[in-house]
Write an enzyme that holds these catalytic residues in place. Structure first.
Site, mmCIF file in Angstrom:
data_model
loop_
_atom_site.group_PDB
_atom_site.id
_atom_site.type_symbol
_atom_site.label_atom_id
_atom_site.label_comp_id
_atom_site.label_asym_id
_atom_site.label_seq_id
_atom_site.Cartn_x
_atom_site.Cartn_y
_atom_site.Cartn_z
ATOM 1 N N ARG A 103 -13.972 -38.014 4.289
ATOM 2 C CA ARG A 103 -12.868 -38.880 3.924
ATOM 3 C C ARG A 103 -11.509 -38.279 4.396
ATOM 4 O O ARG A 103 -11.557 -37.054 4.109
ATOM 5 C CB ARG A 103 -12.601 -39.508 2.677
ATOM 6 N N LYS A 141 -16.675 -43.341 -9.695
ATOM 7 C CA LYS A 141 -16.481 -44.589 -9.777
ATOM 8 C C LYS A 141 -17.338 -45.395 -8.770
ATOM 9 O O LYS A 141 -17.993 -46.428 -9.065
ATOM 10 C CB LYS A 141 -14.930 -45.041 -10.001
ATOM 11 N N ARG A 160 -17.841 -34.251 -0.878
ATOM 12 C CA ARG A 160 -18.423 -35.729 -0.462
ATOM 13 C C ARG A 160 -18.358 -36.172 0.986
ATOM 14 O O ARG A 160 -17.648 -35.590 1.958
ATOM 15 C CB ARG A 160 -17.143 -36.765 -1.097
HETATM 16 P P1 AP5 Z 1 -17.507 -41.155 -5.756
HETATM 17 O O1 AP5 Z 1 -18.314 -42.065 -6.645
HETATM 18 O O2 AP5 Z 1 -17.057 -41.260 -4.324
HETATM 19 O O3 AP5 Z 1 -16.143 -40.680 -6.763
HETATM 20 P P2 AP5 Z 1 -14.842 -41.869 -7.045
HETATM 21 O O4 AP5 Z 1 -14.450 -41.911 -8.395
HETATM 22 O O5 AP5 Z 1 -15.200 -43.204 -6.469
HETATM 23 O O6 AP5 Z 1 -13.648 -41.123 -6.110
HETATM 24 P P3 AP5 Z 1 -12.723 -41.459 -5.052
HETATM 25 O O7 AP5 Z 1 -12.143 -40.399 -4.357
HETATM 26 O O8 AP5 Z 1 -13.264 -42.706 -4.273
HETATM 27 O O9 AP5 Z 1 -11.699 -42.219 -6.051
HETATM 28 P P4 AP5 Z 1 -10.195 -42.285 -5.722
HETATM 29 O O10 AP5 Z 1 -9.800 -43.075 -7.159
HETATM 30 O O11 AP5 Z 1 -9.239 -41.183 -5.451
HETATM 31 O O12 AP5 Z 1 -10.127 -43.001 -4.155
HETATM 32 P P5 AP5 Z 1 -9.860 -44.474 -3.738
HETATM 33 O O13 AP5 Z 1 -10.585 -44.802 -2.651
HETATM 34 O O14 AP5 Z 1 -10.068 -45.372 -4.908
HETATM 35 O O15 AP5 Z 1 -17.873 -39.591 -6.105
HETATM 36 C C1 AP5 Z 1 -17.322 -38.495 -5.538
HETATM 37 C C2 AP5 Z 1 -18.423 -37.485 -5.158
HETATM 38 O O16 AP5 Z 1 -19.202 -36.983 -6.312
HETATM 39 C C3 AP5 Z 1 -19.498 -38.050 -4.113
HETATM 40 O O17 AP5 Z 1 -19.848 -37.280 -3.166
HETATM 41 C C4 AP5 Z 1 -20.702 -38.465 -5.148
HETATM 42 O O18 AP5 Z 1 -21.972 -38.088 -4.469
HETATM 43 C C5 AP5 Z 1 -20.557 -37.195 -6.082
HETATM 44 N N1 AP5 Z 1 -20.981 -37.586 -7.483
HETATM 45 C C6 AP5 Z 1 -20.916 -38.931 -7.926
HETATM 46 N N2 AP5 Z 1 -21.384 -38.843 -9.387
HETATM 47 C C7 AP5 Z 1 -21.963 -37.745 -9.471
HETATM 48 C C8 AP5 Z 1 -22.687 -37.205 -10.461
HETATM 49 N N3 AP5 Z 1 -22.979 -37.589 -11.706
HETATM 50 N N4 AP5 Z 1 -23.008 -35.728 -10.321
HETATM 51 C C9 AP5 Z 1 -22.860 -34.949 -9.369
HETATM 52 N N5 AP5 Z 1 -22.162 -35.560 -8.123
HETATM 53 C C10 AP5 Z 1 -21.865 -36.694 -8.353
HETATM 54 O O19 AP5 Z 1 -8.255 -44.553 -3.623
HETATM 55 C C11 AP5 Z 1 -7.788 -43.940 -2.157
HETATM 56 C C12 AP5 Z 1 -6.390 -43.883 -1.976
HETATM 57 O O20 AP5 Z 1 -6.285 -45.470 -1.772
HETATM 58 C C13 AP5 Z 1 -5.586 -43.614 -3.210
HETATM 59 O O21 AP5 Z 1 -5.311 -42.258 -3.163
HETATM 60 C C14 AP5 Z 1 -4.332 -44.572 -3.029
HETATM 61 O O22 AP5 Z 1 -3.446 -44.109 -2.207
HETATM 62 C C15 AP5 Z 1 -4.973 -45.937 -2.675
HETATM 63 N N6 AP5 Z 1 -5.421 -46.858 -3.554
HETATM 64 C C16 AP5 Z 1 -6.457 -47.109 -4.026
HETATM 65 N N7 AP5 Z 1 -6.529 -47.972 -5.066
HETATM 66 C C17 AP5 Z 1 -5.190 -48.039 -5.514
HETATM 67 C C18 AP5 Z 1 -4.429 -49.082 -6.520
HETATM 68 N N8 AP5 Z 1 -5.086 -49.493 -7.187
HETATM 69 N N9 AP5 Z 1 -3.076 -48.515 -6.403
HETATM 70 C C19 AP5 Z 1 -2.485 -47.872 -5.585
HETATM 71 N N10 AP5 Z 1 -2.967 -47.274 -4.566
HETATM 72 C C20 AP5 Z 1 -4.346 -47.318 -4.370
#
Ligand code: AP5
Length: 238
Positions: A180, A28, A147
């Site tokens: 992270r 994402k 990552r």
């Molecule tokens: P990346 O693009 O970083 O993936 P992502 O989907 O953004 O993953 P996140 O871990 O950031 O998502 P998340 O939803 O768990 O975390 P968030 O920060 O929102 O890609 C991942 C890796 O894959 C990278 O190394 C990239 O290079 C690689 N990659 C990408 N595309 C690729 C491809 N096509 N092929 C190969 N490799 C590829 O949330 C963190 C925490 O915040 C949550 O756990 C929660 O506690 C809190 N939080 C955030 N939002 C909310 C909410 N709305 N409600 C409640 N709590 C929330």
């Protein structure tokens, strides 16, 4: 006009809100940055905003940290208030990309209500396009454990699939790359459980609304981008 990923894209068309769905590690954040550059609308990553609050030691950051450290979702009310503040800012007037929000049915219902509010209806009358990136469990694990991110510019790398030119160093600004805190195997397992329990139901929620666009996320990033652009264009034609 030819888009970055080789697709014909009308960048002048009004994009409106774009919601990116997908499990942790589905790509994402990676895709949000490319969509942002292409369409000129901001990326609203709730994870990034929360991590920034944690780093600055704000009241919100202190409350959120306890949940994030365990891989649990932060309570809906805290996140919704934060998103409402962000979406009212001027740069969201022509559309925005929600990366990591909504994450529960309650958040999605709240967002539907917010976008019907007069203030948002006047600004952005287009309903949201919802893009879901599908990636299998083993690939998610590989992506999350591999990552690395740049603490200065936010660029996302992967030691397996998208390594920096020099190990542990950002190609753009030379900063030392970081892992992270919640990308440890133990916390990843909890995040994936929270995703299945609380976020997966959103796929049906948006499918029932006819807004869901599925993208095969387990292919090269530029192919994912091309499909995402097509999904956004199609969704906007509805
Ligand atoms: P990346 O693009 O970083 O993936 P992502 O989907 O953004 O993953 P996140 O871990 O950031 O998502 P998340 O939803 O768990 O975390 P968030 O920060 O929102 O890609 C991942 C890796 O894959 C990278 O190394 C990239 O290079 C690689 N990659 C990408 N595309 C690729 C491809 N096509 N092929 C190969 N490799 C590829 O949330 C963190 C925490 O915040 C949550 O756990 C929660 O506690 C809190 N939080 C955030 N939002 C909310 C909410 N709305 N409600 C409640 N709590 C929330």
């Amino acid at each position: 006009m030819e888009g970055r990923a080789g697709t014909a894209v009308d960048v002048k068309s009004k994009v409106g809100p774009v919601i990116l769905l997908g499990a942790p590690g589905a790509g994402k954040g990676t895709q949000a940055k490319l969509i942002m550059q292409h369409y000129g609308i901001p990326q609203i990553s709730t994870g990034d905003i929360l991590r920034d609050n944690v780093a600055r030691g704000t009241g919100l950051g202190r409350k959120a940290n306890a949940f994030m450290d365990k891989g649990e979702l932060v309570p809906d009310q805290l996140v919704c208030d934060m998103v409402a503040d962000r979406l009212r800012q001027a740069d969201c007037a022509q559309g925005f990309i929600l990366d990591g929000f909504p994450r529960t049915v309650a958040q999605a219902e709240w967002l539907d209500g917010l976008l019907k509010d007069q203030f948002f209806e006047k600004r952005c009358s287009a309903p949201p396009v919802v893009v879901n990136f599908r990636v299998g469990y083993n690939e998610l694990l590989r992506r999350l454990t591999g990552r690395r991110t740049c603490p200065t510019c936010g660029r996302i790398y992967n030691i397996y699939s998208q390594p920096p030119r020099v190990a542990d160093t950002c190609d753009v600004d030379g900063s030392k790359l970081a892992t992270r805190k919640d990308d440890s195997e133990e916390v990843i397992a909890e995040r994936l459980k929270a995703y299945e329990r609380q976020t997966l139901p959103l796929i049906d929620y948006y499918r029932r609304q006819g807004r869901l666009r599925e993208v095969e996320g387990e292919q090269a990033p530029e192919k994912v981008t091309a499909e995402a652009f097509r999904a956004i264009q199609d969704g906007n034609r509805l």
